[in-house]
Structure formats: C-alpha cells, structure tokens
Design an enzyme around this catalytic site. Structure first.
Site, PDB file in Angstrom:
ATOM      1  N   SER A 186      32.408  -6.505  29.521  1.00 59.12           N
ATOM      2  CA  SER A 186      32.513  -7.151  28.215  1.00 59.12           C
ATOM      3  C   SER A 186      33.218  -6.196  27.251  1.00 59.12           C
ATOM      4  O   SER A 186      34.331  -5.763  27.523  1.00 59.12           O
ATOM      5  CB  SER A 186      31.122  -7.566  27.718  1.00 59.12           C
ATOM      6  OG  SER A 186      31.208  -8.283  26.512  1.00 59.12           O
ATOM      7  N   THR A 187      32.557  -5.806  26.170  1.00 60.83           N
ATOM      8  CA  THR A 187      33.184  -4.997  25.130  1.00 60.83           C
ATOM      9  C   THR A 187      33.761  -3.702  25.703  1.00 60.83           C
ATOM     10  O   THR A 187      33.059  -2.933  26.345  1.00 60.83           O
ATOM     11  CB  THR A 187      32.166  -4.653  24.027  1.00 60.83           C
ATOM     12  OG1 THR A 187      31.476  -5.833  23.645  1.00 60.83           O
ATOM     13  CG2 THR A 187      32.846  -4.029  22.822  1.00 60.83           C
ATOM     14  N   HIS A 213      34.080 -11.036  29.680  1.00 62.64           N
ATOM     15  CA  HIS A 213      33.811 -11.891  28.526  1.00 62.64           C
ATOM     16  C   HIS A 213      35.068 -11.971  27.683  1.00 62.64           C
ATOM     17  O   HIS A 213      35.479 -10.998  27.050  1.00 62.64           O
ATOM     18  CB  HIS A 213      32.659 -11.329  27.696  1.00 62.64           C
ATOM     19  CG  HIS A 213      31.355 -11.312  28.431  1.00 62.64           C
ATOM     20  ND1 HIS A 213      30.272 -10.590  27.987  1.00 62.64           N
ATOM     21  CD2 HIS A 213      30.948 -11.923  29.573  1.00 62.64           C
ATOM     22  CE1 HIS A 213      29.257 -10.747  28.821  1.00 62.64           C
ATOM     23  NE2 HIS A 213      29.653 -11.558  29.796  1.00 62.64           N
ATOM     24  N   MET A 307      28.418  -5.030  25.732  1.00 57.59           N
ATOM     25  CA  MET A 307      27.216  -5.244  24.962  1.00 57.59           C
ATOM     26  C   MET A 307      26.340  -6.292  25.642  1.00 57.59           C
ATOM     27  O   MET A 307      26.839  -7.239  26.237  1.00 57.59           O
ATOM     28  CB  MET A 307      27.592  -5.710  23.547  1.00 57.59           C
ATOM     29  CG  MET A 307      26.398  -5.994  22.635  1.00 57.59           C
ATOM     30  SD  MET A 307      25.423  -4.520  22.269  1.00 57.59           S
ATOM     31  CE  MET A 307      26.528  -3.670  21.133  1.00 57.59           C
ATOM     32  N   ASP A 310      24.000  -9.231  30.148  1.00 53.98           N
ATOM     33  CA  ASP A 310      24.585 -10.069  31.186  1.00 53.98           C
ATOM     34  C   ASP A 310      24.849  -9.244  32.439  1.00 53.98           C
ATOM     35  O   ASP A 310      25.407  -8.145  32.370  1.00 53.98           O
ATOM     36  CB  ASP A 310      25.890 -10.694  30.678  1.00 53.98           C
ATOM     37  CG  ASP A 310      26.409 -11.778  31.596  1.00 53.98           C
ATOM     38  OD1 ASP A 310      25.595 -12.387  32.310  1.00 53.98           O
ATOM     39  OD2 ASP A 310      27.630 -12.026  31.584  1.00 53.98           O
TER      40      ASP A 310
END
Length: 369
Positions: A186-187, A213, A307, A310
C-alpha cells in the site's frame, strides 16, 4: 537533514500540512477539508517554487502536491523538497494516462503516495471523498521519508538497490516447479514493487499476483511500468485471466482479485466488486485467502510497506497450508503498518530489508520443496 520517523498518528492527533495547487478553487476546497478534520494547514502555494519555499519556512508534517503547474511543476518541486528538506509528499493526481505517468514519476522522485483528483464537479467530488483524503493525508504524514527516498533511489538505479537477478540466482538454489508469488502493498509500495519485479529471476518461473492499493485508472499504467522494468510479462488483471510461469497480473483498481482455479501449473483469476475488505478494494486478504484455498503448488507471499492491517488474515491462511510469508522490515518501509500486522500474526517466516526481499522470496520458496 532527513526528518526522523514520527510516532504513528491516528484519531485526532495534530498533523500540519502545506497545500500546493495552481487552482485557487482547489486549494480552498482542500484546505477546508483538512482543517475541518483538525489538520493544521500552515501555508498554501500556487506553484512549485512557492511551494518549496513554504515547506522550507513552515516545516510541515506533510505536503499535498499538484503536478501540472506553471513554472516549477510538481515533479521538480518534489525532487527539490527531497533534496533540501525531505518531507512526506502526497500527490493529488488526475487519472488520465499522462496524469498517471506523472504520478509514478513523482513517486520515483520520493513522493510517498497519491490521491486521485475527482472528475466532474470538483468541490462535490472531493467533498464526497473527504474521509478518504483525510485518512491518506494522515497516513502519508506518518511515513518514514528516508525509507521512501531509499526505495526511490533504487527504482532510479541508484546505490540503494538490492541484489541483482544474477546475484540472486548465483546461489545455486533451485526453486520448485510451478511456484506462485503474491505481493501485497500500500502506502510507499509502488517503487518497492517495481524493484522486486525488476530483480525477480525469470528462471524461477513464478506466477505473480500483485495487489497494490491503487484506484482504478492507475493500475493499468502501473502494470505497464512493471512490464517495462521486469523480465516477467506483466499486465492488469481481467476477469477470467489465466497465467503460467513468467507471467504477472496486477489487481485492477476498485476490484477484488480472487484465485478462482489452479491446475497444471496455471492459475485462473476472477474479479469481483464485492464490498471492500479492510476498507479497501482490491484487498490483499481476498487474494491470499483464495490463493490458499485453491493453489496446491509452492505459494509464497511478500507483504510490503503500507498503512493498516490488510494481509494479516491472509498470511495466516497461507501459512496454514504450508506457504511461505516474507515481510518487509521497519527500517526500509515507508509505513510499517501492513508488515507489522503480518508479523504480529506469527505467520511470517522471514523479515527482510528492501534490498534482500527477492533473495528472501527465492529462499523461502526453495524451502517448500
């Protein structure tokens, strides 16, 4: 000097920001949203040069950055901010093809993450996404920008890179037949994913699924970048796609990616618009759960920077069927949320810095023979 990692911000903890956008209307909308959520907007700027000065003067926790601006544009502004006062940057990007490409270029220069600008009536679209924007701003403010810079430097071919494909395969290890690798991030993830795919040895013949993401409209371009960087054939996933060794699929934005079938060393995927899981779609957990259920060959997972939690439930499922789980370490993660939650499950077999992820994946897969 690179700012040190801050304590994880959440809830109503104070965060300070500088907003850079050449549209006065957009600046006003963004400032209203952030300040209503308790984020202190220290300064605004209408171009990159003024934005750089604002960052140097105000020393914010996070910068929201437009890309297409007169004079010094967002790309140059990100580059100079990372050189002069490294600060977490959130790019606000249009989803058009050129906007997507500029966004990935900004991330190569050190931006942490991006948020898609709405189309149509801007104020209505952005107001509807207020909660998501505020959450993303807080997430980026919490990023370890030094880790992001290292990942960006590696993606540009700098000295922060890890073992090359030749170095990875020179160990003499032999990966078992028909291995599958699922990458979740993600991030801060796109540049790390690109680095992993660029180093992953084609001789290992992985079937690769990437769940990053990322909103719809960006994943097709992301897949193209990965395809250009890797010996693997990479494309955005479509419903019913089948892949074999040497192929990789990127989960399409706003769709869950499920493994729907497996046989003869080939796997089939399905896309669904089921409700978000962990507040995201695509969700790493969905792909991992279905992979654990249906793949009976060697299965490995790499949980990278991001973050949230997940992937944590999914790695439990993979571990339960004998699969291997690798997590990126804290020092090289822009945001240590996803790897940390995975580690806390007890299902992670190895924790690796960015430059050892591929070697860790190959070793863990080899041990499944």
């Amino acid at each position: 000097m690179t700012r040190a990692r801050t304590a994880e911000r959440g809830g109503n903890a104070r965060v300070s920001a500088v907003v850079v956008d050449d549209s006065q209307f957009m600046r006003t909308v963004i400032v209203d949203i952030l300040e209503e959520a308790g984020i202190d907007v220290l300064e605004t700027a209408s171009d990159g040069e003024t934005g750089i000065e604002a960052v140097l003067d105000a020393d914010p926790d996070v910068v929201t950055m437009d890309l297409k601006m007169p004079g010094v544009d967002g790309l140059e502004a990100v580059d100079r901010i990372m050189a002069e006062r490294p600060t977490p940057v959130l790019v606000l990007s249009a989803h058009a093809a050129d906007g997507a490409e500029l966004t990935f270029e900004a991330m190569e220069k050190g931006a942490v993450d991006f948020f898609e600008k709405p189309s149509g009536e801007v104020s209505i679209g952005l107001k509807q996404q207020q909660e998501a924007l505020v959450s993303t701003v807080r997430s980026v403010a919490n990023a370890d920008v030094s880790a992001t810079e290292a990942a960006a430097q590696h993606a540009r071919g700098g000295t922060a890179g890890g073992a090359s494909t030749a170095e990875t395969t020179s160990r003499g290890t032999e990966v078992p037949d028909h291995p599958t690798l699922v990458i979740g991030s993600s991030t801060g993830g796109p540049t790390v994913v690109e680095g992993v795919l660029s180093e992953l040895p084609i001789e290992a013949d992985f079937r690769v699924l990437v769940v990053q993401h990322m909103p719809e409209g960006f994943t097709e371009r992301f897949a193209k970048r990965l395809d250009d960087a890797s010996d693997y054939t990479v494309r955005e996933a479509a419903d019913g796609d089948r892949i074999g060794g040497g192929d990789a699929l990127v989960a399409r934005g706003d769709s869950h990616l499920e493994v729907s079938g497996y046989g003869g060393g080939r796997l089939r995927v399905s896309l669904t618009d089921d409700d978000p899981v962990n507040n995201v779609r695509p969700a790493v957990d969905v792909t991992l759960r279905t992979a654990a259920e249906r793949i009976d060959g060697p299965l490995s997972v790499a949980i990278l920077t991001g973050m949230g939690a997940d992937g944590a439930d999914g790695v439990r499922a993979v571990s339960a069927v004998g699969g291997a789980v690798i997590a990126q370490d804290e020092a090289t993660s822009a945001v240590f949320g996803m790897p940390q939650r995975a580690i806390e499950t007890g299902a992670v077999d190895d924790v690796c810095p960015r430059d050892e992820l591929v070697a860790g994946i190959v070793d863990a897969t080899t041990e499944q023979q």
